[in-house]
Design an enzyme around this catalytic site. Sequence first.
Site, PDB file in Angstrom:
ATOM      1  N   ASP A   1      22.228 -33.681  13.958  1.00 29.03           N
ATOM      2  CA  ASP A   1      22.732 -33.015  14.902  1.00 29.03           C
ATOM      3  C   ASP A   1      22.881 -34.029  16.030  1.00 29.03           C
ATOM      4  OD1 ASP A   1      20.008 -33.102  14.735  1.00 29.03           O
ATOM      5  OD2 ASP A   1      19.668 -31.166  15.437  1.00 29.03           O
ATOM      6  N   TYR A   2      21.753 -34.735  16.553  1.00 29.32           N
ATOM      7  CA  TYR A   2      21.718 -35.411  17.800  1.00 29.32           C
ATOM      8  C   TYR A   2      22.535 -36.661  17.894  1.00 29.32           C
ATOM      9  CZ  TYR A   2      19.447 -38.948  20.770  1.00 29.32           C
ATOM     10  OH  TYR A   2      19.182 -39.851  21.744  1.00 29.32           O
ATOM     11  N   THR A   3      22.847 -37.255  16.627  1.00 30.20           N
ATOM     12  CA  THR A   3      23.669 -38.322  16.302  1.00 30.20           C
ATOM     13  C   THR A   3      25.014 -37.837  16.319  1.00 30.20           C
ATOM     14  OG1 THR A   3      22.088 -39.571  15.047  1.00 30.20           O
ATOM     15  CG2 THR A   3      24.462 -40.472  14.907  1.00 30.20           C
TER      16      THR A   3
ATOM     17  N   THR B   1      26.543 -35.370  18.037  1.00 34.83           N
ATOM     18  CA  THR B   1      26.925 -35.075  19.273  1.00 34.83           C
ATOM     19  C   THR B   1      26.547 -36.168  20.508  1.00 34.83           C
ATOM     20  OG1 THR B   1      24.352 -34.329  19.906  1.00 34.83           O
ATOM     21  CG2 THR B   1      25.863 -32.740  19.224  1.00 34.83           C
ATOM     22  N   LYS B   2      25.878 -37.042  20.248  1.00 36.05           N
ATOM     23  CA  LYS B   2      26.027 -38.255  20.980  1.00 36.05           C
ATOM     24  C   LYS B   2      27.340 -39.311  20.838  1.00 36.05           C
ATOM     25  CE  LYS B   2      22.246 -38.118  23.612  1.00 36.05           C
ATOM     26  NZ  LYS B   2      22.263 -38.043  24.938  1.00 36.05           N
TER      27      LYS B   2
END
Length: 268
Positions: A173-175, A177-178
């Site tokens: 999820d983090y990757t 969105t970045k």
Amino acid sequence: MNATTSPAPASTTAALQLKDQLVLVTGGARGLGAAISTAFLEAGARVVINYRNSAQAAAQLAARYPERALAIQADVRDPEQLAALAAAAGAHFGQQITTLINNALVDFSFNGEARSKADELSAEELSAQFAGSVLAPVAAIQAVLPGMRAAGFGRIINIGTNLFQHPVVPYHDYTATKAALLSLTRTFADDLGPSGINVNMVSGGLLRTTDASAATPAEVFDLIASGTPLRRVTTPEELADAVLFFAAPGSRGVTGQNLIVDGGLVKG
């Protein structure tokens, strides 16, 4: 002037020195955000230290620079709170925000063992990260744009990650969105360039150590360090130095770029 020569722009706004900038650091009270806030303050800038829950840390940091630092609470996922923050900062310092660091990381811990794997990842997890890492930076940019456009100058620096080039842990999820934020960095750079606003990204790897990376086992830090040319893990202060570069006059010709600051672990 011959027929093949393009005319020069009618006017060019000189880049502001760091000491003349008013900088907003979202999530600026702890971890990497505190390192970035401190770096700008040490360089002579005025800094708005945004926080959501870390009132004490924000107040303590601001108290070290009473003439040039202001702590303001706002949830970066709320456009109305961001607009109020921009207005309050302008009223306090008598100038509009010139420089925005989209640093806030909402409710995330760098603990690979606790993150959802591919067969577990939910729409709710992706949506939560999208709200904090894409929608919130866009809202922050929109809150400060009127002042930047009026001044004919702006610096927007988004904080990214090297994980979508080197996805060694399942921070799906983090990757994701970045990666979306990097895309917006480049499209916003083209959109806002004619207004004198530069938009760039600084992407770190795992930093040693912030609140978000406190859950990372020591052996993971050691493994990462062994794979870098510098044989060590990047610190928040080192990444903050790169952020300052994109705000300083020496980077006035640079926009739409992503600088990876991870000790050389990821190439390109």
